[in-house]
Design a protein around this motif. Structure first.
Motif, PDB file in Angstrom:
ATOM      1  N   ALA A  24       0.830  -1.205   0.000  1.00  0.00           N
ATOM      2  CA  ALA A  24       0.000   0.000   0.000  1.00  0.00           C
ATOM      3  C   ALA A  24       0.865   1.255   0.000  1.00  0.00           C
ATOM      4  O   ALA A  24       0.563   2.226  -0.707  1.00  0.00           O
ATOM      5  N   ALA A  25       1.941   1.246   0.765  1.00  0.00           N
ATOM      6  CA  ALA A  25       2.842   2.408   0.798  1.00  0.00           C
ATOM      7  C   ALA A  25       3.499   2.632  -0.559  1.00  0.00           C
ATOM      8  O   ALA A  25       3.615   3.779  -1.023  1.00  0.00           O
ATOM      9  N   VAL A  26       3.915   1.568  -1.216  1.00  0.00           N
ATOM     10  CA  VAL A  26       4.515   1.691  -2.549  1.00  0.00           C
ATOM     11  C   VAL A  26       3.477   2.197  -3.548  1.00  0.00           C
ATOM     12  O   VAL A  26       3.766   3.062  -4.381  1.00  0.00           O
ATOM     13  N   PHE A  27       2.245   1.680  -3.469  1.00  0.00           N
ATOM     14  CA  PHE A  27       1.167   2.113  -4.360  1.00  0.00           C
ATOM     15  C   PHE A  27       0.900   3.607  -4.203  1.00  0.00           C
ATOM     16  O   PHE A  27       0.785   4.336  -5.184  1.00  0.00           O
ATOM     17  N   ILE A  51      -8.557   8.596  -5.215  1.00  0.00           N
ATOM     18  CA  ILE A  51      -9.688   8.329  -6.106  1.00  0.00           C
ATOM     19  C   ILE A  51      -9.848   6.821  -6.309  1.00  0.00           C
ATOM     20  O   ILE A  51     -10.963   6.287  -6.249  1.00  0.00           O
ATOM     21  N   LEU A  52      -8.745   6.116  -6.513  1.00  0.00           N
ATOM     22  CA  LEU A  52      -8.823   4.670  -6.683  1.00  0.00           C
ATOM     23  C   LEU A  52      -9.315   3.989  -5.412  1.00  0.00           C
ATOM     24  O   LEU A  52     -10.074   3.017  -5.477  1.00  0.00           O
ATOM     25  N   LEU A  53      -8.904   4.480  -4.254  1.00  0.00           N
ATOM     26  CA  LEU A  53      -9.364   3.910  -2.989  1.00  0.00           C
ATOM     27  C   LEU A  53     -10.869   4.093  -2.816  1.00  0.00           C
ATOM     28  O   LEU A  53     -11.579   3.171  -2.413  1.00  0.00           O
ATOM     29  N   VAL A  54     -11.363   5.282  -3.145  1.00  0.00           N
ATOM     30  CA  VAL A  54     -12.802   5.544  -3.041  1.00  0.00           C
ATOM     31  C   VAL A  54     -13.576   4.656  -4.006  1.00  0.00           C
ATOM     32  O   VAL A  54     -14.607   4.061  -3.645  1.00  0.00           O
ATOM     33  N   LEU A  55     -13.095   4.520  -5.232  1.00  0.00           N
ATOM     34  CA  LEU A  55     -13.774   3.663  -6.205  1.00  0.00           C
ATOM     35  C   LEU A  55     -13.748   2.197  -5.780  1.00  0.00           C
ATOM     36  O   LEU A  55     -14.723   1.469  -5.970  1.00  0.00           O
ATOM     37  N   PHE A  56     -12.652   1.758  -5.182  1.00  0.00           N
ATOM     38  CA  PHE A  56     -12.584   0.399  -4.660  1.00  0.00           C
ATOM     39  C   PHE A  56     -13.618   0.200  -3.562  1.00  0.00           C
ATOM     40  O   PHE A  56     -14.324  -0.813  -3.524  1.00  0.00           O
ATOM     41  N   ALA A  57     -13.743   1.173  -2.657  1.00  0.00           N
ATOM     42  CA  ALA A  57     -14.705   1.076  -1.561  1.00  0.00           C
ATOM     43  C   ALA A  57     -16.142   1.047  -2.092  1.00  0.00           C
ATOM     44  O   ALA A  57     -16.975   0.280  -1.594  1.00  0.00           O
TER      45      ALA A  57
END
Length: 74
Positions: A24-27, A51-57
């Protein structure tokens, strides 16, 4: 028990968690730059990783909600 032994014990018992945190830190480090998302009249500028984290959620929540509504077999 010394601090080094304690840290080694944590890594041994929680190795999958440690690997996921490192990934996650590298991402996040590789996706720091900002991007703009346009949806109808709304413009959102945010770091790509957020944005990717929100879309994943949102996708995860949609999957969990739809999994509970299975059609019964006849």
């Amino acid at each position: 028990m010394s601090g080094k032994d304690r840290a080694l014990g944590v890594v041994r018992t929680h190795w999958a968690t440690v690997i996921l945190v490192i990934l996650a830190a590298v991402f996040i480090a590789q996706n720091r730059y900002s991007t703009t998302i346009e949806l109808f009249w709304l413009n959102v500028t945010s770091p790509l990783w957020l944005i990717l984290l929100v879309l994943f959620a949102v996708g995860f929540a949609a999957g969990r909600l739809s999994a509970g509504r299975k059609v019964p077999k006849k």
